[in-house]
Design an enzyme around this catalytic site. Structure first.
Site, PDB file in Angstrom:
ATOM      1  N   GLY A 101       0.773  -0.932   0.627  1.00 35.61           N
ATOM      2  CA  GLY A 101      -0.175  -0.021  -0.145  1.00 35.61           C
ATOM      3  C   GLY A 101       0.509   1.350  -0.068  1.00 35.61           C
ATOM      4  O   GLY A 101       0.229   2.473  -0.261  1.00 35.61           O
ATOM      5  N   GLU A 143       3.904  -5.999   1.872  1.00 33.37           N
ATOM      6  CA  GLU A 143       4.295  -6.656   0.316  1.00 33.37           C
ATOM      7  C   GLU A 143       4.403  -5.364  -0.718  1.00 33.37           C
ATOM      8  O   GLU A 143       2.487  -5.736  -1.213  1.00 33.37           O
ATOM      9  CB  GLU A 143       2.610  -7.589   0.108  1.00 33.37           C
ATOM     10  CG  GLU A 143       2.471  -8.459   1.513  1.00 33.37           C
ATOM     11  CD  GLU A 143       1.206  -8.926   1.663  1.00 33.37           C
ATOM     12  OE1 GLU A 143      -0.135  -8.453   0.918  1.00 33.37           O
ATOM     13  OE2 GLU A 143       1.133 -10.114   2.233  1.00 33.37           O
ATOM     14  N   PRO A 144       4.726  -4.675  -0.757  1.00 35.36           N
ATOM     15  CA  PRO A 144       4.658  -3.413  -1.739  1.00 35.36           C
ATOM     16  C   PRO A 144       4.902  -4.520  -3.370  1.00 35.36           C
ATOM     17  O   PRO A 144       5.190  -5.203  -4.171  1.00 35.36           O
ATOM     18  CB  PRO A 144       5.711  -3.269  -1.504  1.00 35.36           C
ATOM     19  CG  PRO A 144       7.144  -3.315  -0.901  1.00 35.36           C
ATOM     20  CD  PRO A 144       6.466  -5.190  -0.598  1.00 35.36           C
ATOM     21  N   GLY A 145       3.538  -3.312  -3.795  1.00 35.16           N
ATOM     22  CA  GLY A 145       3.392  -3.409  -5.348  1.00 35.16           C
ATOM     23  C   GLY A 145       4.096  -2.294  -5.815  1.00 35.16           C
ATOM     24  O   GLY A 145       5.258  -2.403  -6.410  1.00 35.16           O
ATOM     25  N   ARG A 146       3.243  -1.596  -5.957  1.00 31.22           N
ATOM     26  CA  ARG A 146       2.840  -0.364  -6.607  1.00 31.22           C
ATOM     27  C   ARG A 146       4.734   0.809  -6.408  1.00 31.22           C
ATOM     28  O   ARG A 146       5.324   0.812  -7.020  1.00 31.22           O
ATOM     29  CB  ARG A 146       2.312   0.655  -6.224  1.00 31.22           C
ATOM     30  CG  ARG A 146       2.358   2.016  -7.065  1.00 31.22           C
ATOM     31  CD  ARG A 146       0.898   2.793  -6.363  1.00 31.22           C
ATOM     32  NE  ARG A 146      -0.369   2.724  -5.958  1.00 31.22           N
ATOM     33  CZ  ARG A 146      -1.408   2.205  -6.859  1.00 31.22           C
ATOM     34  NH1 ARG A 146      -1.273   2.729  -7.938  1.00 31.22           N
ATOM     35  NH2 ARG A 146      -2.486   1.824  -6.540  1.00 31.22           N
ATOM     36  N   ARG A 182      -5.255   2.744 -15.930  1.00 32.25           N
ATOM     37  CA  ARG A 182      -5.784   3.667 -14.605  1.00 32.25           C
ATOM     38  C   ARG A 182      -6.774   4.749 -14.882  1.00 32.25           C
ATOM     39  O   ARG A 182      -7.527   5.082 -13.586  1.00 32.25           O
ATOM     40  CB  ARG A 182      -4.657   3.895 -14.146  1.00 32.25           C
ATOM     41  CG  ARG A 182      -3.905   2.184 -14.217  1.00 32.25           C
ATOM     42  CD  ARG A 182      -3.060   2.373 -12.812  1.00 32.25           C
ATOM     43  NE  ARG A 182      -3.041   2.583 -11.687  1.00 32.25           N
ATOM     44  CZ  ARG A 182      -2.883   3.740 -11.397  1.00 32.25           C
ATOM     45  NH1 ARG A 182      -2.592   5.527 -11.541  1.00 32.25           N
ATOM     46  NH2 ARG A 182      -3.588   4.049  -9.783  1.00 32.25           N
ATOM     47  N   TYR A 192      -9.470   4.956 -12.496  1.00 38.31           N
ATOM     48  CA  TYR A 192      -9.761   5.622 -11.079  1.00 38.31           C
ATOM     49  C   TYR A 192      -9.639   7.031 -11.284  1.00 38.31           C
ATOM     50  O   TYR A 192      -9.217   7.492 -10.457  1.00 38.31           O
ATOM     51  CB  TYR A 192      -8.528   4.614  -9.987  1.00 38.31           C
ATOM     52  CG  TYR A 192      -7.896   3.875 -10.232  1.00 38.31           C
ATOM     53  CD1 TYR A 192      -8.768   2.871  -9.653  1.00 38.31           C
ATOM     54  CD2 TYR A 192      -7.289   2.649 -11.093  1.00 38.31           C
ATOM     55  CE1 TYR A 192      -9.389   1.359  -9.528  1.00 38.31           C
ATOM     56  CE2 TYR A 192      -6.398   1.800 -11.124  1.00 38.31           C
ATOM     57  CZ  TYR A 192      -7.951   0.651  -9.961  1.00 38.31           C
ATOM     58  OH  TYR A 192      -7.432  -0.936 -10.332  1.00 38.31           O
ATOM     59  N   CYS A 251     -12.737   2.982 -28.692  1.00 41.35           N
ATOM     60  CA  CYS A 251     -14.443   3.248 -29.063  1.00 41.35           C
ATOM     61  C   CYS A 251     -15.482   4.245 -27.950  1.00 41.35           C
ATOM     62  O   CYS A 251     -16.393   2.663 -27.459  1.00 41.35           O
ATOM     63  CB  CYS A 251     -15.330   2.579 -30.298  1.00 41.35           C
ATOM     64  SG  CYS A 251     -16.109   1.209 -29.585  1.00 41.35           S
ATOM     65  N   TYR A 259      -0.335  -1.492 -12.622  1.00 39.61           N
ATOM     66  CA  TYR A 259      -1.143  -1.637 -12.496  1.00 39.61           C
ATOM     67  C   TYR A 259      -0.954  -0.903 -13.937  1.00 39.61           C
ATOM     68  O   TYR A 259      -2.095  -1.256 -14.500  1.00 39.61           O
ATOM     69  CB  TYR A 259      -1.730  -1.033 -11.420  1.00 39.61           C
ATOM     70  CG  TYR A 259      -1.812  -1.948 -10.602  1.00 39.61           C
ATOM     71  CD1 TYR A 259      -1.571  -3.557  -9.978  1.00 39.61           C
ATOM     72  CD2 TYR A 259      -1.233  -0.665  -9.170  1.00 39.61           C
ATOM     73  CE1 TYR A 259      -2.062  -3.511  -8.510  1.00 39.61           C
ATOM     74  CE2 TYR A 259      -0.484  -1.482  -7.953  1.00 39.61           C
ATOM     75  CZ  TYR A 259      -1.222  -2.933  -7.824  1.00 39.61           C
ATOM     76  OH  TYR A 259      -0.913  -3.431  -6.790  1.00 39.61           O
TER      77      TYR A 259
HETATM   78  N1  LLP Z   1      -1.658  -7.202  -0.757  1.00 40.80           N
HETATM   79  C1  LLP Z   1      -2.331  -7.048  -0.671  1.00 40.80           C
HETATM   80  C2  LLP Z   1      -3.395  -8.503  -0.357  1.00 40.80           C
HETATM   81  C3  LLP Z   1      -3.004  -6.553  -2.367  1.00 40.80           C
HETATM   82  O1  LLP Z   1      -4.561  -6.045  -2.030  1.00 40.80           O
HETATM   83  C4  LLP Z   1      -2.320  -5.909  -2.921  1.00 40.80           C
HETATM   84  C5  LLP Z   1      -2.569  -4.711  -4.015  1.00 40.80           C
HETATM   85  C6  LLP Z   1      -1.382  -5.403  -2.184  1.00 40.80           C
HETATM   86  C7  LLP Z   1      -0.115  -6.086  -1.390  1.00 40.80           C
HETATM   87  C8  LLP Z   1      -0.473  -4.519  -2.841  1.00 40.80           C
HETATM   88  O2  LLP Z   1      -0.509  -3.377  -3.061  1.00 40.80           O
HETATM   89  P1  LLP Z   1       0.089  -1.630  -2.908  1.00 40.80           P
HETATM   90  O3  LLP Z   1       1.600  -1.862  -1.973  1.00 40.80           O
HETATM   91  O4  LLP Z   1       0.721  -1.650  -4.944  1.00 40.80           O
HETATM   92  O5  LLP Z   1      -0.504  -0.392  -3.249  1.00 40.80           O
HETATM   93  N2  LLP Z   1      -5.299  -1.929  -9.657  1.00 40.80           N
HETATM   94  C9  LLP Z   1      -5.169  -0.630  -8.421  1.00 40.80           C
HETATM   95  C10 LLP Z   1      -4.519  -1.342  -7.619  1.00 40.80           C
HETATM   96  C11 LLP Z   1      -5.205  -2.851  -6.632  1.00 40.80           C
HETATM   97  C12 LLP Z   1      -4.264  -3.148  -5.735  1.00 40.80           C
HETATM   98  C13 LLP Z   1      -4.482  -4.631  -5.521  1.00 40.80           C
HETATM   99  N3  LLP Z   1      -4.164  -4.905  -4.237  1.00 40.80           N
HETATM  100  C14 LLP Z   1      -4.537   1.262  -9.338  1.00 40.80           C
HETATM  101  O6  LLP Z   1      -3.485   0.496 -10.496  1.00 40.80           O
HETATM  102  O7  LLP Z   1      -4.583   1.958  -8.425  1.00 40.80           O
END
Ligand code: LLP
Length: 434
Positions: free
Chosen positions: A238, A287-290, A326, A330, A356, A385
């Protein structure tokens, strides 16, 4: 921090000109910086050094095998949400024993597959799922490591579609019910109660919701740990990133401020949370993604047409919502910059794709340097994403992807051949033509 910056008039990713990549590989084209991925991973890793920790990259944000390989080589684990993602992590060189498996709808087949791969832990979202995991584990004669995902009912203060930690959401088990669930889980066969997990939402740019959630859940983790002997506590992902304007500077001092306001850095995140987490004596998972992948990627696109109507100046580009959804989904902001900087007039522009739908836009009424047909633009902060949410809508092939490392670049996903879009399709037998 990121590695997209102008060298003279040319926008470069690390040591490679994006115009040269566009010319060589065509557009739409995703370009990733290995240096940015590495820099973000090590920044977070160092900030968390006071804790025994494991960074599990949320590969849903970017699951290209080259991105996986970059992070796996640094020691990362992976946060996965399907059997497909576990397979992908392994295909990229990730260690399945460092994979956690989240998601509210795990099928029996997926559970069996994850067990066969000896994953680190199932992050469990309901009691029904606990019972199912136990059943599958008994059948397969294996012990399943599990952690309950606790829903702490804390508002992350982010976009509604990416908030996950309140009782309005489908995720996790309500804070008040968690101890009862563990007591019942302890009586189920072939489960090992390995930890506790939470995740409150995505793109959090303020540390306060994290502090509130951890302060609320850490005492619960301590009580459960005393009873069941845990290995870990996962505080989820997050961490938010700077989307606007990311290009203003690559200087980390600037990077930590936005419009004069402090935003979330790994150090601030760690400084706030380490004192709450350290006393637990548990391994801490994040659990960082973004945070790892977002600013490591840009989507390069070519201007197809300029269209002026009575009210609007449309810049029609060859990328579309199927490449980067995105903004449509969003209302997200992605900074848009020309690959070649020319100066001159700034025009209030709508940047739109060829699909379209009126929702197929990247920016509305955005002041942009005047561009012409054939010019190229980059949509920044598109590494998370972005391509993973791509689709074949309008029979548009998935974009190619390139990884840059210093002065080197390599195609890490080829542009999808158009026939591949309908490769699994055929007319029904009664529709055959003679
Ligand atoms: N852990 C869990 C259980 C999650 O569901 C998620 C993201 C993460 C970690 C990673 O979150 P992050 O660090 O990336 O914020 N498609 C959307 C974001 C969806 C996030 C879903 N879960 C966007 O483009 O903003």
């Amino acid at each position: 921090m990121h590695s997209f910056r102008y060298v003279g008039r040319e926008l470069c990713c690390e040591g490679v000109s994006l115009s040269a990549l566009a010319k060589k590989h065509g557009t739409p084209l995703y370009v990733y910086s290995q240096g940015t991925l590495t820099g973000h991973y090590t920044g977070l890793d160092q900030a968390l050094a006071p804790l025994e920790h494991l960074i599990c990259f949320a590969m849903k944000s970017n699951s290209n095998l080259a991105v996986i390989r970059t992070l796996a080589d640094l020691g990362a684990g992976f946060d996965t949400v399907s059997a497909g993602e576990i397979q992908r992590a392994v295909a990229g060189g990730g260690d399945p024993r460092k994979c956690v498996f989240a998601g509210v709808g795990k099928s029996e087949e997926e559970i069996a597959y994850a067990l066969s791969q000896d994953i680190y832990c199932f992050n469990v979202e309901s009691e029904a799922e606990l019972r199912r995991i136990s059943r599958v584990a008994v059948r397969r004669r294996r012990i399943a490591p599990v952690a309950v995902r606790v829903n702490p009912n804390v508002d992350a203060g982010t976009h509604a579609k990416i908030t996950t930690g309140t009782y309005e959401n489908k995720f996790g088990i309500a804070f008040e019910q968690v101890e009862g669930v563990y007591a019942r889980a302890a009586r189920l066969p072939n489960l090992r109660l390995r930890g506790l997990q939470m995740h409150i939402g995505s793109q959090l740019t303020d540390v306060e919701p994290f502090r509130l959630a951890v302060a609320k859940v850490a005492p619960l983790a301590a009580r459960l740990n005393a009873r069941y002997g845990f290995d870990f506590f996962s505080i989820g992902g997050g961490i938010g990133i700077v989307y606007r304007p990311a290009l203003a500077s690559a200087d980390p001092a600037w990077w930590s401020t936005r419009e004069g306001r402090a935003i979330l850095t790994p150090q601030r995140y760690a400084d706030t949370l380490v004192p709450l987490l350290k006393p637990l004596g548990l391994r801490i998972l994040v659990e960082p993604g973004r945070f790892l992948s977002g600013n490591a990627g840009a989507l390069v696109t070519r201007v197809e047409y300029i269209k002026k109507t009575g009210r609007k100046h449309f810049v029609i580009v060859d990328a579309a919502m199927n490449d980067l959804i995105r903004p449509a989904f969003y209302d997200s902001y992605h900074e848009i910059v020309p690959l070649t900087r020319r100066g001159g007039a700034v025009v209030s522009s709508d940047v739109v794709g060829p699909i379209c739908e009126s929702g197929d836009f990247f920016a509305k009424d955005r002041p942009l340097p005047r561009v012409a047909e054939g010019d190229h633009l980059a949509l920044l902060s598109a590494g998370a994403y972005g391509s993973v949410m791509g689709s074949n809508y309008n029979s548009r092939p998935l974009a190619a992807e390139v990884l840059v490392h210093g002065r080197k670049s390599a195609v890490v996903r080829t542009r999808q051949p158009v026939e591949q879009i309908w490769a699994g399709e055929a007319p029904a037998p009664w529709q055959q033509r003679r």
